[in-house]
Design an enzyme around this catalytic site. Structure first.
Site, PDB file in Angstrom:
ATOM      1  CG  HIS A  22      -1.984  -0.994   1.239  1.00  0.00           C
ATOM      2  ND1 HIS A  22      -3.266  -0.768   0.784  1.00  0.00           N
ATOM      3  CD2 HIS A  22      -1.964  -2.279   1.648  1.00  0.00           C
ATOM      4  CE1 HIS A  22      -3.983  -1.868   0.928  1.00  0.00           C
ATOM      5  NE2 HIS A  22      -3.208  -2.809   1.452  1.00  0.00           N
ATOM      6  CE  LYS A  52      -6.937  13.555   0.414  1.00  0.00           C
ATOM      7  NZ  LYS A  52      -7.185  12.303  -0.258  1.00  0.00           N
ATOM      8  NE  ARG A  53      -3.951   9.783  10.351  1.00  0.00           N
ATOM      9  CZ  ARG A  53      -3.636   8.861  11.252  1.00  0.00           C
ATOM     10  NH1 ARG A  53      -4.439   7.850  11.476  1.00  0.00           N
ATOM     11  NH2 ARG A  53      -2.537   8.984  11.965  1.00  0.00           N
ATOM     12  CE  LYS A 109      -2.714  10.703   3.298  1.00  0.00           C
ATOM     13  NZ  LYS A 109      -3.367   9.804   2.321  1.00  0.00           N
ATOM     14  CB  THR A 141     -10.332   4.803  -0.941  1.00  0.00           C
ATOM     15  OG1 THR A 141      -9.777   5.093   0.349  1.00  0.00           O
ATOM     16  CG2 THR A 141      -9.705   3.540  -1.488  1.00  0.00           C
ATOM     17  CE  LYS A 169     -14.161   5.492   0.951  1.00  0.00           C
ATOM     18  NZ  LYS A 169     -13.293   5.531   2.132  1.00  0.00           N
TER      19      LYS A 169
HETATM   20  C1  26Q Z   1       3.235   0.256  10.346  1.00  0.00           C
HETATM   21  C2  26Q Z   1       4.175  -0.060  11.317  1.00  0.00           C
HETATM   22  C3  26Q Z   1       4.023   0.418  12.597  1.00  0.00           C
HETATM   23  C4  26Q Z   1       2.940   1.202  12.918  1.00  0.00           C
HETATM   24  C5  26Q Z   1       2.005   1.510  11.937  1.00  0.00           C
HETATM   25  C6  26Q Z   1       2.161   1.050  10.656  1.00  0.00           C
HETATM   26  C7  26Q Z   1       1.170   1.410   9.632  1.00  0.00           C
HETATM   27  C8  26Q Z   1      -0.193   1.467   9.913  1.00  0.00           C
HETATM   28  C9  26Q Z   1      -1.104   1.833   8.946  1.00  0.00           C
HETATM   29  C10 26Q Z   1       1.568   1.677   8.353  1.00  0.00           C
HETATM   30  C11 26Q Z   1       0.646   2.038   7.386  1.00  0.00           C
HETATM   31  C12 26Q Z   1      -0.710   2.117   7.680  1.00  0.00           C
HETATM   32  C13 26Q Z   1      -1.723   2.515   6.702  1.00  0.00           C
HETATM   33  C14 26Q Z   1      -1.470   2.829   5.457  1.00  0.00           C
HETATM   34  C15 26Q Z   1      -2.516   3.277   4.547  1.00  0.00           C
HETATM   35  O1  26Q Z   1      -3.641   3.531   4.946  1.00  0.00           O
HETATM   36  N1  26Q Z   1      -2.202   3.399   3.266  1.00  0.00           N
HETATM   37  C16 26Q Z   1      -3.191   3.830   2.295  1.00  0.00           C
HETATM   38  O2  26Q Z   1      -3.838   2.660   1.820  1.00  0.00           O
HETATM   39  C17 26Q Z   1      -4.943   2.997   0.994  1.00  0.00           C
HETATM   40  C18 26Q Z   1      -5.635   1.716   0.616  1.00  0.00           C
HETATM   41  O3  26Q Z   1      -4.867   0.995  -0.288  1.00  0.00           O
HETATM   42  C19 26Q Z   1      -4.477   3.784  -0.228  1.00  0.00           C
HETATM   43  O4  26Q Z   1      -5.609   4.196  -0.929  1.00  0.00           O
HETATM   44  C20 26Q Z   1      -3.656   4.998   0.196  1.00  0.00           C
HETATM   45  O5  26Q Z   1      -3.110   5.627  -0.946  1.00  0.00           O
HETATM   46  C21 26Q Z   1      -2.554   4.583   1.145  1.00  0.00           C
HETATM   47  O6  26Q Z   1      -1.883   5.726   1.630  1.00  0.00           O
END
Ligand code: 26Q
Length: 801
Positions: free
Chosen positions: A348, A534-535, A540, A642, A646
């Site tokens: 991702h 978004k975050r 971004k 995403t 939406k």
């Molecule tokens: C990893 C290690 C330690 C702590 C946290 C994490 C961690 C947690 C969540 C790393 C990444 C995430 C989330 C990532 C994320 O949401 N990525 C998004 O995924 C979406 C679905 O595929 C995409 O549409 C976005 O572009 C992407 O940023």
């Protein structure tokens, strides 16, 4: 299910009495919600049980979607819709003097994820059930979800999200399905009687994993799949019993809280424990299920597919190896063959800082058996590939290097499929980020563009739009979202355009009332509602958006009568608690809001509304009211996105860079119906290659940018002494990592274009219609069907065109 309104009303009153020993008049909204949930779950139980039985009896192949995050949102209304009883229940309640909407608002929103990745997992659960894919979710039942965000003096503060305070009505605790997980201690390999190496564990900590199951109800198809979330507990008796309170607290801590950081990877022990905990529990329960089929293990890939959602569950690979070898006595070769066939992985992100790597020492200490197996996977990989690809490539692609275990490498080597989440992203994986592994395994790489559950994002969140669709193109789109393209035939139909316009205005008025009530800010529903939700992340580029707002504000100050269409900028964004820069941008945004929202001289032409605590439920309120969708990440940085899908689905016009799925949105809706700007992927890489980007030069030569950036540091915006300087420095001293200044002028032009387009309402509504009509393509029903066909090789049981 055959249910009459009369029977429902009786059932509801009886349930309320059974659960809370009260009558309707005395019940709070929560008590009413909870009782209704109880009842709906009871209505589902037959379907749930039957689905399970059918899968078992027919021995169908099942998918297990492993994700450390799930963001399902409210389930009440979604369940009612999918059970075909939404209308009946709404009317029945209304006859009892209860508004369904009030009960919906009383439902806690399980924030068991950070953002896109967790919400994608939830859309996939909905779509797997609705398309009849035998799919199971496997994750963690966090005691506390993602922190609750509050603004104090414009700063983000984080409060605990105690979503389980009053219990979760949808879950069923299955204590008898609990499994134990081992951490730490030592593992020695000893030869048994027939000469096989067997691990002997000493001094391991033993943790009990208890599953909580939640039904995932399919759309009007009598299917209910299962989402299984694991909770950590102390073992009750015997092996591994804990004697002190402190030890018991330590155990509970494993599933206590969700990590709130979605980018910066930090190798914390607790996170590692979370990962192994839900992986081991899930894989053990899969093997337990498989043994009920009484089939030889080499047929496992015909019955089981395990999907690894980002690298967080990558330990699935060595864990399945462990069980097959240590507990089921298979050889390495046979176990490896099964494992690679069973596993598949989705990437991702391309951001280097988010790629997971764990220190060898930590894995060796806490997961000694995993460590042995990973070393052996690595050793065999190196041995096989060295003669084929040479030393250098093998060095760059091996799993363990310089004291670290690279999880993405393990995931690719130990599975048969690696996919990105949008075409551009998948190509970048092949060409850049994972190029070396791509040369080793070209056939494993593929693309699966993300999708969204159109039931939640139109049928539930925007019922009025759904009605217009029904009246215009019939009901078929509800099951077959591709039928939404039929709407294109009405692009010049004034009556349809007027209806769409009316729906949008109504949604905007609804949202306007919410903003006034919750935040005390008055906004004009006739203004352009420009949305970025978004975050909060530097890549971004919420900052670019705010700088443009500051620019417009300064223009209006110079010339209060300037011909600018009134705009309301709506933001929702949480920053990771440790992400200082993102929090400074939040403070900037709030300070700009205070400044412009209270400045009478600009005649309400510009407002900034920063919604606190953005999440799934707020998204459902904001998205139907949006006119403009901001998708402005630096090209190459957003894997897919995403919220772009939406917002498009709800008729917003996208302002976008050619990043992630924006590229496919452009292809689907046509260049005339999206507003594009900014550097392309090639241009970004060219700058990286030539190392000749110079932000300071832009600041010095572009008077408009000069003036806006000075506003950050000269007191124009009150209350941002430190933040203003730090943000200024990030752009000028540290050369603007995400090319905000480079793209700025082009972006400002794009916003001017939006103003112009919006003033011609007929033309705008036509664009909006074409966006809605082109959004069916991005339904996650299609996405999961493509996974089912190309990756999982599972059948599905509901007809979708
Ligand atoms: C990893 C290690 C330690 C702590 C946290 C994490 C961690 C947690 C969540 C790393 C990444 C995430 C989330 C990532 C994320 O949401 N990525 C998004 O995924 C979406 C679905 O595929 C995409 O549409 C976005 O572009 C992407 O940023």
């Amino acid at each position: 299910m055959e249910l009459t309104k009369k029977r429902f009303k009786e059932d509801f009153q009886r349930t309320l009495k059974e659960v809370f020993a009260i009558d309707i008049e005395e019940a709070s909204a929560f008590e009413q919600y909870f009782s209704l949930g109880r009842l709906v779950k009871a209505y589902t139980s037959d379907e749930w049980q039957r689905t399970n039985k059918r899968y078992l009896e027919k021995q169908v192949k099942q998918v297990y979607y492993f994700s450390i995050e799930f963001l399902p949102g409210h389930l009440l209304k979604s369940n009612l819709l999918n059970l075909s009883i939404l209308k009946l229940v709404r009317e029945g309640l209304s006859e009892l003097g209860i508004s369904l909407e009030k009960l919906e608002d009383a439902e806690p929103d399980p924030a068991l994820g950070n953002g896109g990745l967790g919400r994608l997992a939830a859309c996939f659960m909905d779509s797997m059930a609705s398309t009849g894919i035998p799919g199971n979710g496997n994750g963690i039942r966090y005691r506390y979800g993602l922190f609750k965000q509050k603004f104090l003096n414009g700063y983000q503060v984080e409060l605990p999200e105690n979503w389980l305070r009053n219990g979760n009505v949808w879950e069923v605790r299955k204590e008898n399905k609990g499994v134990t997980i081992k951490f730490g201690g030592t593992v020695t390999l000893i030869q048994d009687k027939i000469g096989k190496l067997k691990p002997v564990y000493e001094n391991s900590e033993i943790i009990l994993a208890v599953p909580y199951d939640i039904p995932m109800i399919g759309y009007k198809n009598n299917i209910a799949n299962n989402l299984r979330l694991w909770s950590a507990e102390s073992p009750l008796h015997g092996e591994g019993e804990y004697s002190t309170e402190e030890q018991r607290e330590d155990v509970k801590r494993i599933t206590e809280v969700l990590y709130p950081d979605d980018s910066n990877y930090e190798g914390q022990l607790l996170r590692l424990k979370q990962e192994y905990f839900f992986v081991s529990a899930g894989i053990q329960s899969i093997v337990r299920h498989y043994k009920k089929l009484h089939l030889p293990f080499d047929q496992m890939p015909e019955k089981i597919a395990v999907h690894i959602n980002d690298t967080h569950p990558t330990l699935c690979i060595p864990e399945l190896m462990r069980i097959l070898m240590d507990e089921e006595n298979l050889s390495w070769e046979v176990a490896w063959d099964i494992t690679v066939k069973v596993m598949s992985y989705t990437n991702h992100t391309i951001m280097a800082e988010a790629l997971e790597k764990w220190s060898e020492d930590m894995i060796k200490l806490w997961l000694p058996r995993m460590y042995q197996i990973i070393c052996e996977i690595n050793r065999r990989y190196v041995e096989t590939m060295r003669p084929l690809h040479g030393e250098e490539l093998v060095q760059r692609t091996m799993i363990i290097r310089d004291g670290y275990i690279k999880m993405a490498h393990l995931a690719i080597i130990g599975s048969h499929s690696t996919n990105g989440v949008a075409k551009l992203h998948s190509d970048l994986l092949k060409e850049k980020v994972l190029h070396d592994l791509y040369t080793v395994y070209p056939m494993r790489f593929n693309n699966k563009t993300n999708g969204i559950a159109q039931r939640r994002w139109v049928q539930l969140a925007n019922e009025d739009l759904a009605k217009v669709l029904d009246e215009t193109i019939g009901l078929g789109w509800r099951r077959n979202p591709s039928e939404m393209t039929m709407l294109k035939a009405f692009q010049n139909d004034e009556a349809v355009l007027a209806k769409l316009d009316k729906v949008k205005l109504k949604n905007k008025m609804h949202f306007t009332a919410y903003v006034e009530e919750e935040m005390g800010i008055k906004i004009n529903p006739k203004a352009i509602f420009d949305v970025q939700i978004k975050r909060l992340h530097a890549y971004k580029r919420q900052l670019m958006n705010v700088l443009e707002i500051i620019g417009t504000y300064l223009e209006l100050k110079d010339n209060p009568d300037a011909d600018i269409y009134p705009r309301v900028h709506i933001f929702g964004a949480k920053a990771a608690p440790s992400y200082t820069y993102a929090k400074q941008i939040i403070k900037l945004m709030n300070s700009v809001a205070t400044l412009i929202n209270n400045d009478k001289t600009i005649q309400d032409k510009l407002k900034l509304v920063f919604i606190e605590n953005y999440g799934v439920s707020l998204a459902e309120k904001i998205i139907p009211a949006a006119d403009v969708s901001e998708q402005i990440s630096l090209a190459t940085k957003e894997a897919s996105g995403t919220s772009n899908m939406k917002l498009m689905l709800n008729g917003a016009i996208t302002v976008a860079t050619l990043d992630g799925a924006n590229v496919e949105i452009r292809d689907s809706v046509g260049s005339d119906n999206i507003v594009l700007f900014g550097l392309t992927e090639e241009e970004v890489y060219q700058y990286y290659h030539d190392r000749n980007y110079n932000a300071k030069e832009i600041y010095e030569t572009d008077p408009k940018i000069h003036r806006i950036l000075n506003a950050l540091i000269d007191g124009t915006i009150p209350g941002i002494q430190d933040e203003g300087h730090d943000i200024f420095d990030s752009l000028i001293l540290h050369n603007d990592e995400y090319f905000v200044l480079k793209d700025f002028s082009d972006y400002a032009e794009a916003k001017k274009k939006i103003d112009l387009l919006y003033s011609n309402r007929q033309a705008w509504n036509k664009m909006s219609l074409l966006n809605i009509a082109s959004a069916g393509h991005f339904s996650s029903d299609y996405t999961v069907l493509r996974y089912a066909e190309d990756i999982w090789d599972v059948e599905h049981f509901t007809k979708i065109k």
